[in-house]
Design an enzyme around this catalytic site. Structure first.
Site, short mmCIF file in Angstrom:
data_model
loop_
_atom_site.label_atom_id
_atom_site.label_comp_id
_atom_site.label_asym_id
_atom_site.label_seq_id
_atom_site.Cartn_x
_atom_site.Cartn_y
_atom_site.Cartn_z
N ASN A 208 0.85 -1.19 0.00
CA ASN A 208 0.00 0.00 0.00
C ASN A 208 0.88 1.24 0.00
OD1 ASN A 208 -2.36 -1.39 0.15
ND2 ASN A 208 -2.67 -1.09 2.33
N ASP A 277 -4.82 -5.39 2.94
CA ASP A 277 -5.97 -6.17 3.39
C ASP A 277 -5.89 -7.62 2.93
OD1 ASP A 277 -7.42 -4.20 4.81
OD2 ASP A 277 -7.95 -3.25 2.90
N LYS A 287 12.49 -16.48 -8.02
CA LYS A 287 11.81 -15.50 -8.88
C LYS A 287 10.98 -16.23 -9.92
CE LYS A 287 12.53 -11.62 -11.94
NZ LYS A 287 13.38 -11.04 -12.95
N PHE A 325 -7.19 4.78 12.11
CA PHE A 325 -7.28 5.77 11.05
C PHE A 325 -8.22 5.25 9.97
CE2 PHE A 325 -4.16 9.32 11.20
CZ PHE A 325 -3.73 9.12 12.50
N LYS A 339 -16.63 2.20 11.07
CA LYS A 339 -15.40 1.49 11.44
C LYS A 339 -15.19 1.46 12.94
CE LYS A 339 -12.98 1.71 7.28
NZ LYS A 339 -12.15 2.38 6.34
N LYS A 343 -14.69 -2.15 14.35
CA LYS A 343 -13.35 -2.55 14.79
C LYS A 343 -13.15 -2.40 16.29
CE LYS A 343 -11.26 -1.65 10.29
NZ LYS A 343 -9.96 -1.78 9.62
N1 CTP Z 1 -6.04 -1.76 9.65
C1 CTP Z 1 -5.38 -2.78 10.28
N2 CTP Z 1 -5.26 -3.99 9.68
C2 CTP Z 1 -5.80 -4.19 8.45
C3 CTP Z 1 -6.46 -3.16 7.78
C4 CTP Z 1 -6.56 -1.94 8.40
O1 CTP Z 1 -4.90 -2.58 11.41
N3 CTP Z 1 -5.65 -5.38 7.88
C5 CTP Z 1 -6.20 -0.48 10.34
C6 CTP Z 1 -5.42 0.67 9.78
O2 CTP Z 1 -4.17 0.79 10.41
C7 CTP Z 1 -6.34 1.85 10.12
C8 CTP Z 1 -7.72 1.27 10.04
O3 CTP Z 1 -7.55 -0.14 10.19
O4 CTP Z 1 -6.16 2.28 11.44
C9 CTP Z 1 -8.54 1.56 8.81
O5 CTP Z 1 -8.06 0.94 7.69
P1 CTP Z 1 -8.86 1.06 6.32
O6 CTP Z 1 -7.98 0.50 5.26
O7 CTP Z 1 -9.37 2.44 6.15
O8 CTP Z 1 -10.13 0.14 6.60
P2 CTP Z 1 -10.49 -1.27 6.12
O9 CTP Z 1 -10.74 -2.11 7.31
O10 CTP Z 1 -9.47 -1.80 5.18
O11 CTP Z 1 -11.89 -1.03 5.43
P3 CTP Z 1 -12.21 -0.62 3.92
O12 CTP Z 1 -11.06 -1.02 3.08
O13 CTP Z 1 -13.45 -1.39 3.65
O14 CTP Z 1 -12.44 0.86 3.96
#
Ligand code: CTP
Length: 396
Positions: A208, A277, A287, A325, A339, A343
């Site tokens: 990312n 994710d 490779k 975040f 969220k 969460k």
């Molecule tokens: N986060 C995490 N672990 C993951 C995904 C996200 O700890 N596998 C945490 C990030 O560090 C951040 C928060 O979750 O604090 C929000 O992440 P975000 O990518 O906005 O949310 P998602 O859960 O991925 O939801 P979506 O992609 O559906 O918006």
């Protein structure tokens, strides 16, 4: 520090008395400028008594021939609380038809506005557009609370508690953040930061976009506030504050394991990391070669990664706090609220990545979303966002 409090004609004007006391308790000198309408709710004598006579209403009935300039020059910050829809509109348009609005135009110091009004007036497109204009000019808009309003309606429009306004203002001002007051002395904070990388083979990976700058700013602000800090970070090119313990990881699963270990001894977790994710189901050794491995290269089966924020949020003890975040492409605050619940977080820092150049930028424009309140900050440097966040967390 000189704080100039502006009071406008709103039922919440009486709360300005408490606000003044709150600034004074924090060691500030306070002056007051009122609109004529405000005097219908609280007499100028009340504010004069609270400020050793430093309360003014008129541009003309004063020994000082140019009071708006003197007031503006003396102020280190101006805080209009409560601020009516009318005064929001006037300030957005640059109208200067009384002492308060003339002083706003003459001020070069930071300006904070705490709107307070009926929910429909607050939600009206005209008011929202005016607030947007103000934010875009760097005015700090302190969002109203939602609740039972004086008019009998329920919704957003309530002036936040004076103590909260003064804390938010002081946290935003240079050199006056609660961080510098060691508000987190003795606390242990875990920060997840940077991206994770998920290998496809030994040379290719999925990741990312994340510079780690916000995580670094938060770690520094927490350290300044007296906390001990562990940063669990994916690969970044920036350096973390030397006072922090840094645990370097690559993948989401490594980050989860390191974060869970650190969190068992921590008071607060702040999850800033841009965790992938999903990861490739299989990380190939060596490779993959074009031609020979076309199948593996053209079709990568992905499996979900652990959600670290969610795991910490649902495992936290009552004495622990979890902050996340939410980077969203539109409707950031609504997604943040969702969220928050999903969460198990106590606070979500929401930003709209569609409206701004966030990744790698030195600035950010965020809202702090908790179960009961939303605080919107103006666009500001990441270290300032971090200090405001740490100040809010320190309040518990
Ligand atoms: N986060 C995490 N672990 C993951 C995904 C996200 O700890 N596998 C945490 C990030 O560090 C951040 C928060 O979750 O604090 C929000 O992440 P975000 O990518 O906005 O949310 P998602 O859960 O991925 O939801 P979506 O992609 O559906 O918006």
């Amino acid at each position: 520090m000189n704080i100039l409090v502006g009071v406008t004609g709103c039922i919440a004007a009486y709360k300005a008395c408490e606000l003044i006391r709150s600034f004074q308790k924090a060691g500030c000198d306070v002056s007051v400028v009122m609109t004529q309408a405000a005097t219908r709710f609280v007499g100028v004598e009340t504010f004069r008594a609270l400020t050793q006579g430093q309360a003014k209403v008129s541009l003309f009935d004063d020994a000082d021939p140019i009071p708006h300039i003197s007031l503006a020059e003396q102020a280190d910050a101006m805080v209009i609380a409560p601020c009516t829809a009318d005064v929001c509109a006037k300030v957005a348009c640059g109208i200067a038809d009384d002492l308060l609005t003339s002083t706003v135009l003459a001020c070069t110091c930071p300006l904070f506005i705490a709107p307070a009004m009926n929910v429909h007036m607050y939600e009206n497109a005209a008011t929202q557009a005016n607030l947007e204009v103000l934010r875009s000019r760097g005015v700090h808009v302190i969002a109203p609370d939602a609740g039972y309003l004086a008019c009998g309606e329920v919704g957003a429009g309530k002036l936040p508690a004076p103590e909260r306004i003064s804390r938010a203002v002081l946290a935003c001002l240079d050199g006056r953040s609660e961080a510098s007051e060691q508000a987190l002395a003795g606390k242990r904070i875990l920060v997840t930061s940077g991206p994770t990388v998920e290998p496809i083979d030994d040379v290719r990976f999925i990741s990312n976009r994340s510079s780690g700058k916000m995580g670094a700013a938060i770690a520094a602000a927490a350290l300044d506030a007296g906390a001990s800090v562990t940063v669990v970070s994916g690969p970044v090119s920036i350096a973390y504050d030397a006072r922090a313990e840094v645990v370097s990881v690559q993948t989401a699963r490594e980050m989860r394991d390191a974060a869970c270990t650190a969190f068992s001894n921590a008071d607060i977790a702040i999850c800033v990391a841009a965790v992938a994710d999903y990861r490739p189901e299989r990380a190939h050794a060596g490779k993959l070669k074009k031609g020979a491995d076309d199948d593996a290269l053209s079709c990568i089966r992905m499996v979900p990664n652990p959600d670290i924020l969610s795991e910490l949020g649902h495992a936290k003890r009552p004495d622990q706090m979890v902050v996340g975040f939410a980077a969203e492409a539109g409707e950031a605050e609504a997604h943040a609220r969702e969220k928050l619940a999903r969460k198990g977080a106590d606070l979500i820092v929401a930003n709209d990545v569609s409206a701004q150049d966030v990744f790698g930028s030195d600035e950010d424009e965020v809202s702090f979303v908790s179960e009961h309140a939303i605080t919107r900050l103006a666009r500001m440097p990441k270290p300032e966002v971090a200090r405001a966040l740490i100040a809010l967390i320190a309040k518990g």
